[in-house]
Design a protein around this motif. Sequence first.
Motif, PDB file in Angstrom:
ATOM      1  N   GLU A   1     -14.554   0.592   4.265  1.00  0.00           N
ATOM      2  CA  GLU A   1     -15.022  -0.760   4.011  1.00  0.00           C
ATOM      3  C   GLU A   1     -14.886  -1.072   2.518  1.00  0.00           C
ATOM      4  OE1 GLU A   1     -15.862  -2.903   6.323  1.00  0.00           O
ATOM      5  OE2 GLU A   1     -15.635  -1.447   7.942  1.00  0.00           O
ATOM      6  N   GLY A   2     -14.986  -2.340   2.189  1.00  0.00           N
ATOM      7  CA  GLY A   2     -14.884  -2.749   0.799  1.00  0.00           C
ATOM      8  C   GLY A   2     -13.507  -3.200   0.391  1.00  0.00           C
ATOM      9  N   PHE A   3     -12.509  -3.031   1.284  1.00  0.00           N
ATOM     10  CA  PHE A   3     -11.148  -3.460   1.004  1.00  0.00           C
ATOM     11  C   PHE A   3     -10.863  -4.794   1.683  1.00  0.00           C
ATOM     12  CE2 PHE A   3     -10.428   1.297   1.103  1.00  0.00           C
ATOM     13  CZ  PHE A   3     -10.398   1.435  -0.270  1.00  0.00           C
ATOM     14  N   ALA A   4     -10.116  -5.642   1.001  1.00  0.00           N
ATOM     15  CA  ALA A   4      -9.584  -6.849   1.632  1.00  0.00           C
ATOM     16  C   ALA A   4      -8.158  -6.635   2.099  1.00  0.00           C
ATOM     17  CB  ALA A   4      -9.635  -8.027   0.657  1.00  0.00           C
ATOM     18  N   LEU A   5      -7.469  -5.689   1.465  1.00  0.00           N
ATOM     19  CA  LEU A   5      -6.046  -5.483   1.739  1.00  0.00           C
ATOM     20  C   LEU A   5      -5.625  -4.181   1.089  1.00  0.00           C
ATOM     21  CD1 LEU A   5      -3.682  -7.030   3.111  1.00  0.00           C
ATOM     22  CD2 LEU A   5      -3.159  -8.001   0.865  1.00  0.00           C
ATOM     23  N   ALA A   6      -4.580  -3.560   1.628  1.00  0.00           N
ATOM     24  CA  ALA A   6      -3.980  -2.378   1.019  1.00  0.00           C
ATOM     25  C   ALA A   6      -2.513  -2.353   1.402  1.00  0.00           C
ATOM     26  CB  ALA A   6      -4.680  -1.106   1.494  1.00  0.00           C
ATOM     27  N   GLY A   7      -1.679  -1.778   0.522  1.00  0.00           N
ATOM     28  CA  GLY A   7      -0.267  -1.761   0.861  1.00  0.00           C
ATOM     29  C   GLY A   7       0.574  -0.991  -0.129  1.00  0.00           C
ATOM     30  N   TYR A   8       1.851  -0.867   0.223  1.00  0.00           N
ATOM     31  CA  TYR A   8       2.837  -0.189  -0.618  1.00  0.00           C
ATOM     32  C   TYR A   8       4.216  -0.689  -0.213  1.00  0.00           C
ATOM     33  CZ  TYR A   8       2.687   2.801   3.561  1.00  0.00           C
ATOM     34  OH  TYR A   8       2.656   3.261   4.848  1.00  0.00           O
ATOM     35  N   GLY A   9       5.230  -0.257  -0.935  1.00  0.00           N
ATOM     36  CA  GLY A   9       6.584  -0.692  -0.658  1.00  0.00           C
ATOM     37  C   GLY A   9       7.247   0.138   0.425  1.00  0.00           C
ATOM     38  N   PRO A  10       8.449  -0.272   0.874  1.00  0.00           N
ATOM     39  CA  PRO A  10       9.176   0.488   1.885  1.00  0.00           C
ATOM     40  C   PRO A  10       9.673   1.809   1.316  1.00  0.00           C
ATOM     41  CG  PRO A  10      10.539  -1.297   1.053  1.00  0.00           C
ATOM     42  CD  PRO A  10       9.182  -1.478   0.446  1.00  0.00           C
ATOM     43  N   VAL A  11       9.843   2.792   2.187  1.00  0.00           N
ATOM     44  CA  VAL A  11      10.221   4.133   1.753  1.00  0.00           C
ATOM     45  C   VAL A  11      11.733   4.292   1.639  1.00  0.00           C
ATOM     46  CG1 VAL A  11      10.170   6.572   2.437  1.00  0.00           C
ATOM     47  CG2 VAL A  11       8.102   5.183   2.613  1.00  0.00           C
ATOM     48  N   GLN A  12      12.502   3.602   2.489  1.00  0.00           N
ATOM     49  CA  GLN A  12      13.944   3.795   2.478  1.00  0.00           C
ATOM     50  C   GLN A  12      14.660   2.465   2.693  1.00  0.00           C
ATOM     51  OE1 GLN A  12      14.282   6.512   5.852  1.00  0.00           O
ATOM     52  NE2 GLN A  12      15.061   4.887   7.161  1.00  0.00           N
ATOM     53  N   PRO A  13      15.932   2.385   2.280  1.00  0.00           N
ATOM     54  CA  PRO A  13      16.709   1.159   2.530  1.00  0.00           C
ATOM     55  C   PRO A  13      16.740   0.840   4.021  1.00  0.00           C
ATOM     56  CG  PRO A  13      17.873   2.609   1.018  1.00  0.00           C
ATOM     57  CD  PRO A  13      16.709   3.397   1.543  1.00  0.00           C
ATOM     58  N   GLY A  14      16.611  -0.433   4.341  1.00  0.00           N
ATOM     59  CA  GLY A  14      16.591  -0.836   5.736  1.00  0.00           C
ATOM     60  C   GLY A  14      15.300  -0.525   6.451  1.00  0.00           C
ATOM     61  N   GLY A  15      14.274  -0.089   5.699  1.00  0.00           N
ATOM     62  CA  GLY A  15      13.022   0.320   6.311  1.00  0.00           C
ATOM     63  C   GLY A  15      11.864  -0.576   5.930  1.00  0.00           C
ATOM     64  N   LEU A  16      10.701  -0.224   6.482  1.00  0.00           N
ATOM     65  CA  LEU A  16       9.479  -0.996   6.314  1.00  0.00           C
ATOM     66  C   LEU A  16       8.343  -0.092   5.866  1.00  0.00           C
ATOM     67  CD1 LEU A  16       9.949  -2.692   9.751  1.00  0.00           C
ATOM     68  CD2 LEU A  16       9.770  -4.053   7.672  1.00  0.00           C
ATOM     69  N   GLY A  17       7.438  -0.645   5.052  1.00  0.00           N
ATOM     70  CA  GLY A  17       6.184   0.015   4.734  1.00  0.00           C
ATOM     71  C   GLY A  17       5.050  -0.779   5.357  1.00  0.00           C
ATOM     72  N   VAL A  18       4.236  -0.142   6.181  1.00  0.00           N
ATOM     73  CA  VAL A  18       3.171  -0.845   6.896  1.00  0.00           C
ATOM     74  C   VAL A  18       1.843  -0.141   6.643  1.00  0.00           C
ATOM     75  CG1 VAL A  18       2.337  -1.704   9.113  1.00  0.00           C
ATOM     76  CG2 VAL A  18       4.803  -1.467   8.717  1.00  0.00           C
ATOM     77  N   ARG A  19       0.901  -0.875   6.080  1.00  0.00           N
ATOM     78  CA  ARG A  19      -0.452  -0.343   5.918  1.00  0.00           C
ATOM     79  C   ARG A  19      -1.421  -1.318   6.559  1.00  0.00           C
ATOM     80  NH1 ARG A  19      -2.319   3.568   1.221  1.00  0.00           N
ATOM     81  NH2 ARG A  19      -4.053   4.454   2.361  1.00  0.00           N
ATOM     82  N   TYR A  20      -2.413  -0.791   7.255  1.00  0.00           N
ATOM     83  CA  TYR A  20      -3.322  -1.693   7.956  1.00  0.00           C
ATOM     84  C   TYR A  20      -4.770  -1.251   7.794  1.00  0.00           C
ATOM     85  CZ  TYR A  20      -3.149   1.840  11.711  1.00  0.00           C
ATOM     86  OH  TYR A  20      -3.211   3.014  12.439  1.00  0.00           O
ATOM     87  N   LEU A  21      -5.648  -2.242   7.827  1.00  0.00           N
ATOM     88  CA  LEU A  21      -7.085  -2.044   7.800  1.00  0.00           C
ATOM     89  C   LEU A  21      -7.635  -2.318   9.197  1.00  0.00           C
ATOM     90  CD1 LEU A  21      -8.013  -4.045   4.559  1.00  0.00           C
ATOM     91  CD2 LEU A  21      -7.304  -1.670   4.720  1.00  0.00           C
ATOM     92  N   SER A  22      -8.493  -1.438   9.671  1.00  0.00           N
ATOM     93  CA  SER A  22      -9.107  -1.596  10.985  1.00  0.00           C
ATOM     94  C   SER A  22     -10.546  -2.064  10.814  1.00  0.00           C
ATOM     95  CB  SER A  22      -9.084  -0.266  11.750  1.00  0.00           C
ATOM     96  OG  SER A  22      -7.762   0.200  11.915  1.00  0.00           O
ATOM     97  N   ARG A  23     -10.870  -3.157  11.475  1.00  0.00           N
ATOM     98  CA  ARG A  23     -12.230  -3.686  11.448  1.00  0.00           C
ATOM     99  C   ARG A  23     -12.709  -3.900  12.879  1.00  0.00           C
ATOM    100  NH1 ARG A  23     -11.748  -1.758   7.287  1.00  0.00           N
ATOM    101  NH2 ARG A  23     -11.725  -2.720   5.223  1.00  0.00           N
ATOM    102  N   ARG A  24     -13.999  -4.071  13.049  1.00  0.00           N
ATOM    103  CA  ARG A  24     -14.562  -4.153  14.396  1.00  0.00           C
ATOM    104  C   ARG A  24     -13.999  -5.322  15.187  1.00  0.00           C
ATOM    105  NH1 ARG A  24     -20.938  -3.551  14.447  1.00  0.00           N
ATOM    106  NH2 ARG A  24     -20.408  -3.617  16.676  1.00  0.00           N
ATOM    107  N   ASP A  25     -13.711  -6.444  14.505  1.00  0.00           N
ATOM    108  CA  ASP A  25     -13.249  -7.623  15.242  1.00  0.00           C
ATOM    109  C   ASP A  25     -11.879  -8.127  14.789  1.00  0.00           C
ATOM    110  OD1 ASP A  25     -14.019  -8.504  12.763  1.00  0.00           O
ATOM    111  OD2 ASP A  25     -15.227 -10.181  13.488  1.00  0.00           O
ATOM    112  N   HIS A  26     -11.173  -7.374  13.937  1.00  0.00           N
ATOM    113  CA  HIS A  26      -9.844  -7.798  13.509  1.00  0.00           C
ATOM    114  C   HIS A  26      -9.089  -6.639  12.863  1.00  0.00           C
ATOM    115  CE1 HIS A  26     -12.237  -8.360   9.800  1.00  0.00           C
ATOM    116  NE2 HIS A  26     -11.102  -8.115   9.149  1.00  0.00           N
ATOM    117  N   PHE A  27      -7.810  -6.853  12.647  1.00  0.00           N
ATOM    118  CA  PHE A  27      -6.966  -5.933  11.886  1.00  0.00           C
ATOM    119  C   PHE A  27      -6.261  -6.735  10.796  1.00  0.00           C
ATOM    120  CE2 PHE A  27      -7.109  -4.151  16.203  1.00  0.00           C
ATOM    121  CZ  PHE A  27      -7.441  -2.817  15.956  1.00  0.00           C
ATOM    122  N   ILE A  28      -5.981  -6.081   9.659  1.00  0.00           N
ATOM    123  CA  ILE A  28      -5.256  -6.718   8.573  1.00  0.00           C
ATOM    124  C   ILE A  28      -4.036  -5.856   8.252  1.00  0.00           C
ATOM    125  CG2 ILE A  28      -5.350  -7.592   6.211  1.00  0.00           C
ATOM    126  CD1 ILE A  28      -8.409  -7.662   6.494  1.00  0.00           C
TER     127      ILE A  28
END
Length: 590
Positions: free
Chosen positions: A528-555
């Motif tokens: 808790e205490g985060f509004a958002l978190a993230g980072y860049g993609p690891v490889q060309p043609g790829g994606l970086g995905v970071r998510y926060l789990s909350r009781r009534d939503h995901f970010i």
Amino acid sequence: MGVPAPKGGPGLPRPPFDDPARSGEKLVEWAEPLLSESELARSREAAEEFALFGGPVLQGELDRIRNTEGDHILGRLIPYWEGWYLSSRDPLPVHSNPFYLFASDGLPGGGCPYRLAARLALSAAAFCTEIDRGSLEPDTFRGAPLCMKEYERLFRTSRRALPGTDRQVTGTKSGPAARCALVISCGIPFLLELYSEEGGLRDVEETARHLRDIASLPPGEIPPVGLITTLQRDEAARGRRLLLDGGKDNERLLSLAEESLFVLRLDGPCGPTPLEQARHFLFDGGQNGWYEKSFQLIVTTDGQAGINFEHSSRDGTHVGRLVKEILSRAPSVKGRATGLRGPVRLDFALSGECRDFLDGIPEKARALSDSRVQDVFRFDAFGTDAVKEGNVSPDAFVQIAMLMAAENLWGERRSVYESVQLRRFAGGRTEGTRPLTREAAACVDGFRSGRESSGALRRMLFEAQRAHRERIRECLEGRGVEGHLQLLRGLWRERGGELGLEEPALFRSPAWEKLTSCPVSSSTTPGEGFALAGYGPVQPGGLGVRYLSRRDHFIFHVSSWKRDGSLAPEYASRLRNALEAMGGVLQDRE
């Protein structure tokens, strides 16, 4: 086998990494959903050969090294451990450093960014003093203590740019900058002492006044020295050398910056939207940063706050504890220490060559900033409560949705990487798991076919989450695949010749090539205490995905490279659709 643990925790076992035959067999098993029949046959043959020949030779050498020299080789050769980061030549911003954005609700400071910055900085300093005293309560996972080693390099630490491979440097508790934050405003660095030799904190209002005074100074006429830390690492090493050669006092000043507690950035506004905030905290062009420091505590004039951290000696679990400590202490932090030094400006002498070098960095920084695409979305239809009510693990649920989104985006199965902590072992960092189990593949196929009933899909989903949890358990126990095999592969690269060993075919097999790819690199932040978190993609043609789990939503924060077009927003759209489809099945009780 137990080993002495660093202060803050009891003795912990060593990471096993001891059964090459099992690891080779598991590699093929994990990769099977990605392989054709012929690719699977070739990979099995390579794994059998590895179990008989290359694997035992490499394992014998690994055991010898660990028994005679200790486990330093693990940190040097395992991906996502220290050596992997330090050997990378990519720029730290976007490529390596993640960010956390704090939830703005309840941030202390009364609307004044300098008072907010003071409270956050003093709270971080208080946490440091607890680490210094050895009184920090160990982190635990399911009741078991975790390795606390990396906390020793959370403060007073910097990544030093050197040709070929960087190095971590950590100052002493009694050094000249040991109790100071490196405060940066308009690119100008200052040292500000935060607590006394006895550990007494500076007064909050006094600290805020000093920060306001620092922020009131006009920007310099030349690009700031901190821009060097945004460069490709060999270029940064050259810039560091030019800086050291530019004046007789520069080495001392640079040591002060590197050995200070952490960076406190007093930034301008970052904007009101989550996407603007995500772009600012991941990389804002570097004019007011110092990306080599262990972490940068960032406060903006429009009231946002967060952290950007250098990854080589710390992971999300360490920084998550740091953020928890800062935010819990900040509302009530107090200090009465007197006689502390006021701000001290670090004025580097710059040669003509160094000035010319600095003049060329802003264009490179803009190119780096423009190279990434970020997408942020909040999924409000439901959160972890609804998933748990369906008897499904929220982590498994999101990972399966991510697999479905990847297949819908690319039209074929792709490997997804998920980070798992290995801190139940002495010196442990992370292991990579791969959520694409046979059961997950069947579940995704069932959803994509449109032919299965809700009841059948629920059963598939439950089986997939069961398999996911089992795979996570294996990794937590040090029985994953990639850490061990990448370690043996790195050992072959270093010593294969003297061992008389050709490269094992396993490391050229379809199973290896497809499983260890990172088209989607994922991680979660439950704290808790985060509004958002993230980072860049690891490889060309790829994606970086970071998510926060909350009781009534995901970010979700999704990143890609600009050269790959609209990959991030397209994936985000498909991920939303996958979550909705899976949520509909959980809610359908027929």
